[in-house]
Design a protein around this motif. Structure first.
Motif, PDB file in Angstrom:
ATOM      1  N   ALA A 130       4.504  12.177  -9.146  1.00  0.00           N
ATOM      2  CA  ALA A 130       3.813  13.046  -8.425  1.00  0.00           C
ATOM      3  C   ALA A 130       1.817  11.959  -9.053  1.00  0.00           C
ATOM      4  O   ALA A 130       1.487  10.549  -8.239  1.00  0.00           O
ATOM      5  N   GLU A 159      -2.923   1.625   6.288  1.00  0.00           N
ATOM      6  CA  GLU A 159      -1.579   1.472   6.299  1.00  0.00           C
ATOM      7  C   GLU A 159      -0.279   1.247   5.331  1.00  0.00           C
ATOM      8  O   GLU A 159       0.040   2.653   4.910  1.00  0.00           O
ATOM      9  N   GLY A 162      -1.155   4.138   2.672  1.00  0.00           N
ATOM     10  CA  GLY A 162      -0.211   5.584   3.512  1.00  0.00           C
ATOM     11  C   GLY A 162       0.965   4.668   3.043  1.00  0.00           C
ATOM     12  O   GLY A 162       1.530   6.532   3.465  1.00  0.00           O
ATOM     13  N   LYS A 163       1.871   4.161   2.931  1.00  0.00           N
ATOM     14  CA  LYS A 163       2.767   3.656   2.724  1.00  0.00           C
ATOM     15  C   LYS A 163       3.319   4.460   0.835  1.00  0.00           C
ATOM     16  O   LYS A 163       4.089   5.271   0.466  1.00  0.00           O
ATOM     17  N   THR A 165       1.207   6.129  -0.804  1.00  0.00           N
ATOM     18  CA  THR A 165       0.955   7.725  -0.462  1.00  0.00           C
ATOM     19  C   THR A 165       2.655   8.324  -0.447  1.00  0.00           C
ATOM     20  O   THR A 165       3.415   9.002  -0.967  1.00  0.00           O
ATOM     21  N   ALA A 166       3.814   8.130   0.392  1.00  0.00           N
ATOM     22  CA  ALA A 166       4.928   8.392   0.930  1.00  0.00           C
ATOM     23  C   ALA A 166       5.527   8.020   0.351  1.00  0.00           C
ATOM     24  O   ALA A 166       6.751   8.833   0.263  1.00  0.00           O
ATOM     25  N   ALA A 167       5.241   6.807  -0.474  1.00  0.00           N
ATOM     26  CA  ALA A 167       6.320   6.184  -1.396  1.00  0.00           C
ATOM     27  C   ALA A 167       6.704   7.179  -2.851  1.00  0.00           C
ATOM     28  O   ALA A 167       7.229   7.436  -3.159  1.00  0.00           O
ATOM     29  N   LEU A 169       5.165  10.602  -3.244  1.00  0.00           N
ATOM     30  CA  LEU A 169       5.450  11.785  -2.572  1.00  0.00           C
ATOM     31  C   LEU A 169       7.625  11.588  -2.239  1.00  0.00           C
ATOM     32  O   LEU A 169       7.531  12.815  -2.965  1.00  0.00           O
ATOM     33  N   SER A 170       7.064  10.733  -1.964  1.00  0.00           N
ATOM     34  CA  SER A 170       8.975  10.456  -1.239  1.00  0.00           C
ATOM     35  C   SER A 170      10.403  10.296  -2.902  1.00  0.00           C
ATOM     36  O   SER A 170      10.856  10.448  -3.414  1.00  0.00           O
ATOM     37  N   ARG A 171       9.282   9.692  -4.002  1.00  0.00           N
ATOM     38  CA  ARG A 171      10.043   9.065  -5.712  1.00  0.00           C
ATOM     39  C   ARG A 171       9.959  10.307  -6.117  1.00  0.00           C
ATOM     40  O   ARG A 171      11.264  11.079  -6.270  1.00  0.00           O
TER      41      ARG A 171
END
Length: 255
Positions: A130, A159, A162-163, A165-167, A169-171
């Protein structure tokens, strides 16, 4: 201090030996021992001083930085948001490693359960990946700001941040979560000692007497597809930034 360290060592050894008596061929039952820094065990007390100072500095410095960014509305810009994310990742990463290391250095408490070792391993690698992703996001932020300044506000909206950040953490989760099951599938029957201050993927895998070739290839692929790829993309971003700077018409404009 020496008596406390000796007491913790005796307690840890008795606990591990009693568990190992149930099944002395399975590290998952007996847990693991972290030796600290190999070859410097006799200096652990002295080495703990700079480690502790650095840990406090990381917590204080990054904590102040995060508080300042959150409290000042003028700093709620993409660059500072990514900076606060990087600071948060650094705080969590150091917290995942240093308390256990200091307990080992000061008290000689080197024992850790197998599940605890897996948990520490997951969070260390998860946060490291991360952290790398946040650095890539910061490079992309600077690339857009310098190469497309007029479109900066339109591209890096709340937006989009946010995407990103989500990407990130998801990765990190997708890359590191399978490592837990790859380690759990192995049969452990060797010495349950890890020559390190914390648990990491290959350090745990090397305790096994099973074939760990899948773990080796997975670890290599995970490193190349996460940190390795991020380094390449960050390098490309800054090459484009330097090209944009040197194409400016005058030296004054470059500064």
């Amino acid at each position: 201090m020496a008596q406390v360290r000796a007491l913790y060592k005796i307690t840890a050894l008795l606990t591990a030996n009693s568990i190992a008596a149930v099944n002395n061929s399975d590290t998952r039952m007996a847990g693991c021992f972290l030796t600290g820094i190999p070859g410097l065990e006799h200096l652990h007390i002295w080495l703990s001083i700079p480690f502790c100072i650095m840990y406090i500095a990381v917590l204080a410095g990054n904590g102040i930085l995060i508080c300042v960014i959150l409290s000042q509305a003028i700093l709620h810009e993409p660059m500072y948001i990514f900076l606060s994310m990087l600071a948060s990742a650094d705080v969590l990463l150091s917290t995942a490693t240093m308390p256990k290391a200091l307990a080992n250095f000061w008290l000689g408490y080197s024992h850790i359960s197998f599940d605890g070792c897996l948990t520490q391993m997951f969070f260390i690698h998860f946060l490291f990946v991360a952290d790398s992703a946040v650095l890539l996001a910061m490079a992309f932020d600077r690339y857009v700001a310098i190469c497309s300044p007029l479109r900066y506000v339109m591209i890096l909206t709340s937006e989009v941040i946010g995407k990103i950040t989500a990407a990130a953490l998801s990765r990190s989760f997708i890359i590191m979560f399978p490592a837990i099951f790859l380690l759990k599938r192995l049969h452990y029957c060797r010495i349950n000692t890890i020559a390190h201050t914390f648990c990491e993927h290959m350090g745990i895998a090397h305790l096994s007497c099973s074939d760990i070739s899948i773990n080796v290839w997975y670890g290599l692929a995970a490193a190349l597809l996460s940190t390795g790829l991020d380094i390449i993309l960050i390098t490309v971003s800054y090459i484009h930034i330097l090209q944009a700077v040197f194409r400016l018409p005058s030296k004054d404009a470059r500064y």
